[in-house]
Design a protein around this motif. Sequence first.
Motif, PDB file in Angstrom:
ATOM      1  N   LEU A  66       0.781  -1.237   0.000  1.00  0.00           N
ATOM      2  CA  LEU A  66       0.000   0.000   0.000  1.00  0.00           C
ATOM      3  C   LEU A  66       0.815   1.290   0.000  1.00  0.00           C
ATOM      4  O   LEU A  66       0.236   2.372  -0.048  1.00  0.00           O
ATOM      5  CB  LEU A  66      -0.936  -0.007   1.218  1.00  0.00           C
ATOM      6  CG  LEU A  66      -1.993  -1.105   1.178  1.00  0.00           C
ATOM      7  CD1 LEU A  66      -2.635  -1.295   2.546  1.00  0.00           C
ATOM      8  CD2 LEU A  66      -3.045  -0.787   0.139  1.00  0.00           C
ATOM      9  N   GLY A  67       2.120   1.199   0.063  1.00  0.00           N
ATOM     10  CA  GLY A  67       2.945   2.408   0.068  1.00  0.00           C
ATOM     11  C   GLY A  67       2.941   3.089   1.416  1.00  0.00           C
ATOM     12  O   GLY A  67       2.511   2.534   2.420  1.00  0.00           O
ATOM     13  N   ASP A  68       3.404   4.334   1.424  1.00  0.00           N
ATOM     14  CA  ASP A  68       3.526   5.061   2.685  1.00  0.00           C
ATOM     15  C   ASP A  68       2.475   6.140   2.864  1.00  0.00           C
ATOM     16  O   ASP A  68       2.441   6.839   3.864  1.00  0.00           O
ATOM     17  CB  ASP A  68       4.919   5.672   2.817  1.00  0.00           C
ATOM     18  CG  ASP A  68       5.203   6.729   1.759  1.00  0.00           C
ATOM     19  OD1 ASP A  68       4.310   7.055   0.961  1.00  0.00           O
ATOM     20  OD2 ASP A  68       6.339   7.238   1.734  1.00  0.00           O
ATOM     21  N   GLY A  69       1.606   6.311   1.910  1.00  0.00           N
ATOM     22  CA  GLY A  69       0.536   7.283   2.027  1.00  0.00           C
ATOM     23  C   GLY A  69       0.798   8.612   1.344  1.00  0.00           C
ATOM     24  O   GLY A  69      -0.126   9.383   1.119  1.00  0.00           O
ATOM     25  N   THR A  99     -12.024   5.462  -8.552  1.00  0.00           N
ATOM     26  CA  THR A  99     -10.940   4.871  -9.357  1.00  0.00           C
ATOM     27  C   THR A  99      -9.967   4.055  -8.503  1.00  0.00           C
ATOM     28  O   THR A  99      -8.970   3.558  -9.021  1.00  0.00           O
ATOM     29  CB  THR A  99     -10.127   5.975 -10.064  1.00  0.00           C
ATOM     30  OG1 THR A  99      -9.450   6.774  -9.077  1.00  0.00           O
ATOM     31  CG2 THR A  99     -11.013   6.848 -10.931  1.00  0.00           C
ATOM     32  N   ARG A 100     -10.240   3.943  -7.220  1.00  0.00           N
ATOM     33  CA  ARG A 100      -9.303   3.318  -6.300  1.00  0.00           C
ATOM     34  C   ARG A 100      -9.791   1.959  -5.811  1.00  0.00           C
ATOM     35  O   ARG A 100     -10.975   1.763  -5.559  1.00  0.00           O
ATOM     36  CB  ARG A 100      -9.073   4.218  -5.081  1.00  0.00           C
ATOM     37  CG  ARG A 100      -8.668   5.648  -5.349  1.00  0.00           C
ATOM     38  CD  ARG A 100      -7.270   5.791  -5.838  1.00  0.00           C
ATOM     39  NE  ARG A 100      -6.312   5.482  -4.808  1.00  0.00           N
ATOM     40  CZ  ARG A 100      -5.152   6.102  -4.659  1.00  0.00           C
ATOM     41  NH1 ARG A 100      -4.820   7.077  -5.462  1.00  0.00           N
ATOM     42  NH2 ARG A 100      -4.308   5.734  -3.727  1.00  0.00           N
ATOM     43  N   GLY A 101      -8.855   1.024  -5.643  1.00  0.00           N
ATOM     44  CA  GLY A 101      -9.098  -0.261  -5.003  1.00  0.00           C
ATOM     45  C   GLY A 101     -10.405  -0.924  -5.377  1.00  0.00           C
ATOM     46  O   GLY A 101     -10.707  -1.118  -6.551  1.00  0.00           O
ATOM     47  N   PRO A 102     -11.223  -1.250  -4.373  1.00  0.00           N
ATOM     48  CA  PRO A 102     -12.443  -2.021  -4.645  1.00  0.00           C
ATOM     49  C   PRO A 102     -13.511  -1.247  -5.410  1.00  0.00           C
ATOM     50  O   PRO A 102     -14.471  -1.837  -5.875  1.00  0.00           O
ATOM     51  CB  PRO A 102     -12.954  -2.380  -3.233  1.00  0.00           C
ATOM     52  CG  PRO A 102     -12.388  -1.327  -2.353  1.00  0.00           C
ATOM     53  CD  PRO A 102     -11.050  -0.955  -2.951  1.00  0.00           C
ATOM     54  N   ARG A 112      -7.287  -6.088  -9.283  1.00  0.00           N
ATOM     55  CA  ARG A 112      -8.466  -6.655  -8.627  1.00  0.00           C
ATOM     56  C   ARG A 112      -8.024  -7.637  -7.526  1.00  0.00           C
ATOM     57  O   ARG A 112      -8.573  -7.628  -6.424  1.00  0.00           O
ATOM     58  CB  ARG A 112      -9.362  -7.371  -9.634  1.00  0.00           C
ATOM     59  CG  ARG A 112     -10.640  -7.926  -9.015  1.00  0.00           C
ATOM     60  CD  ARG A 112     -11.499  -8.692 -10.019  1.00  0.00           C
ATOM     61  NE  ARG A 112     -11.745  -7.996 -11.258  1.00  0.00           N
ATOM     62  CZ  ARG A 112     -12.696  -7.076 -11.461  1.00  0.00           C
ATOM     63  NH1 ARG A 112     -13.482  -6.750 -10.467  1.00  0.00           N
ATOM     64  NH2 ARG A 112     -12.855  -6.514 -12.627  1.00  0.00           N
ATOM     65  N   ALA A 113      -7.041  -8.464  -7.830  1.00  0.00           N
ATOM     66  CA  ALA A 113      -6.555  -9.429  -6.841  1.00  0.00           C
ATOM     67  C   ALA A 113      -5.918  -8.722  -5.641  1.00  0.00           C
ATOM     68  O   ALA A 113      -6.121  -9.136  -4.496  1.00  0.00           O
ATOM     69  CB  ALA A 113      -5.556 -10.386  -7.498  1.00  0.00           C
ATOM     70  N   VAL A 114      -5.163  -7.656  -5.895  1.00  0.00           N
ATOM     71  CA  VAL A 114      -4.547  -6.905  -4.798  1.00  0.00           C
ATOM     72  C   VAL A 114      -5.623  -6.234  -3.952  1.00  0.00           C
ATOM     73  O   VAL A 114      -5.561  -6.258  -2.717  1.00  0.00           O
ATOM     74  CB  VAL A 114      -3.516  -5.883  -5.331  1.00  0.00           C
ATOM     75  CG1 VAL A 114      -3.065  -4.929  -4.225  1.00  0.00           C
ATOM     76  CG2 VAL A 114      -2.312  -6.605  -5.924  1.00  0.00           C
ATOM     77  N   ALA A 115      -6.625  -5.639  -4.581  1.00  0.00           N
ATOM     78  CA  ALA A 115      -7.725  -5.008  -3.836  1.00  0.00           C
ATOM     79  C   ALA A 115      -8.432  -6.041  -2.961  1.00  0.00           C
ATOM     80  O   ALA A 115      -8.737  -5.779  -1.794  1.00  0.00           O
ATOM     81  CB  ALA A 115      -8.708  -4.337  -4.788  1.00  0.00           C
ATOM     82  N   GLN A 116      -8.663  -7.225  -3.493  1.00  0.00           N
ATOM     83  CA  GLN A 116      -9.305  -8.287  -2.720  1.00  0.00           C
ATOM     84  C   GLN A 116      -8.407  -8.735  -1.571  1.00  0.00           C
ATOM     85  O   GLN A 116      -8.884  -8.997  -0.466  1.00  0.00           O
ATOM     86  CB  GLN A 116      -9.667  -9.474  -3.618  1.00  0.00           C
ATOM     87  CG  GLN A 116     -10.415 -10.573  -2.900  1.00  0.00           C
ATOM     88  CD  GLN A 116     -11.670 -10.085  -2.190  1.00  0.00           C
ATOM     89  OE1 GLN A 116     -12.418  -9.261  -2.696  1.00  0.00           O
ATOM     90  NE2 GLN A 116     -11.910 -10.586  -0.989  1.00  0.00           N
ATOM     91  N   PRO A 177     -18.998  -0.119  -5.491  1.00  0.00           N
ATOM     92  CA  PRO A 177     -19.388   1.111  -6.183  1.00  0.00           C
ATOM     93  C   PRO A 177     -20.767   1.636  -5.744  1.00  0.00           C
ATOM     94  O   PRO A 177     -20.953   2.843  -5.583  1.00  0.00           O
ATOM     95  CB  PRO A 177     -19.377   0.729  -7.663  1.00  0.00           C
ATOM     96  CG  PRO A 177     -18.369  -0.382  -7.733  1.00  0.00           C
ATOM     97  CD  PRO A 177     -18.603  -1.161  -6.463  1.00  0.00           C
ATOM     98  N   ALA A 178     -21.712   0.741  -5.532  1.00  0.00           N
ATOM     99  CA  ALA A 178     -23.042   1.167  -5.065  1.00  0.00           C
ATOM    100  C   ALA A 178     -22.944   1.733  -3.649  1.00  0.00           C
ATOM    101  O   ALA A 178     -23.599   2.734  -3.326  1.00  0.00           O
ATOM    102  CB  ALA A 178     -24.025   0.001  -5.107  1.00  0.00           C
ATOM    103  N   ALA A 179     -22.130   1.122  -2.816  1.00  0.00           N
ATOM    104  CA  ALA A 179     -21.940   1.616  -1.452  1.00  0.00           C
ATOM    105  C   ALA A 179     -21.279   2.992  -1.463  1.00  0.00           C
ATOM    106  O   ALA A 179     -21.612   3.862  -0.653  1.00  0.00           O
ATOM    107  CB  ALA A 179     -21.114   0.623  -0.644  1.00  0.00           C
TER     108      ALA A 179
END
Length: 194
Positions: A66-69, A99-102, A112-116, A177-179
């Motif tokens: 995830l990096g350092d922010g 446009t980010r993660g999930p 997609r795999a990293v987000a999961q 996305p709906a959330a």
Amino acid sequence: MDPTQVPGRRERKKAATRQALSAAARRLFLERGFDKVTVAEIAEAADTAVSTLFVHFPGGKEALVLGDGAEREQALTAAVRERARGVSILQALQDFLATRGPFDPAPDPKARAVAQLVVSTPALRAYARTLWTGCETALVNVIAEQTGQNAGDLSLRLLARYVLEIPDIAGTEPDPPAALDTAFTHLRRGWPKL
């Protein structure tokens, strides 16, 4: 660094080492799971020492994914500061998060795999939340700058915190996305002028 300057050998070598460590970590995490991979295994896979891994990623294993922010904070504030004329601050923030993660509607399979992986791994999810909430002061300041309000205004601090909690809360819903849309619908009710 001046964007017209070519990075020197030392900078290129550091960047290559960071990339090798991050790539090795992601590959191993996706193959075996985050908790089943040690920093020693990551360093070995990237052909570096464990001490080198911590020099480049002092946040440890979580930072490898995830990096350092810093990039996150810069991109978040740029989304507000550089939004198109007529686009509200809340819309700019929703568009950015979409446009980010999930929330990404069309990620490549690896993203997609990293987000999961992040959503399903408690340590990564907690670290991601920490990175998001760590952007609170910067987000408050840019909203204050853009609206002419005082950065100490409780309303701005509340808004920033609510926005920055969305990835952790809405990102784990069955339909992220709906959330995300639902979350911003509620925020617009509380801050209709933003």
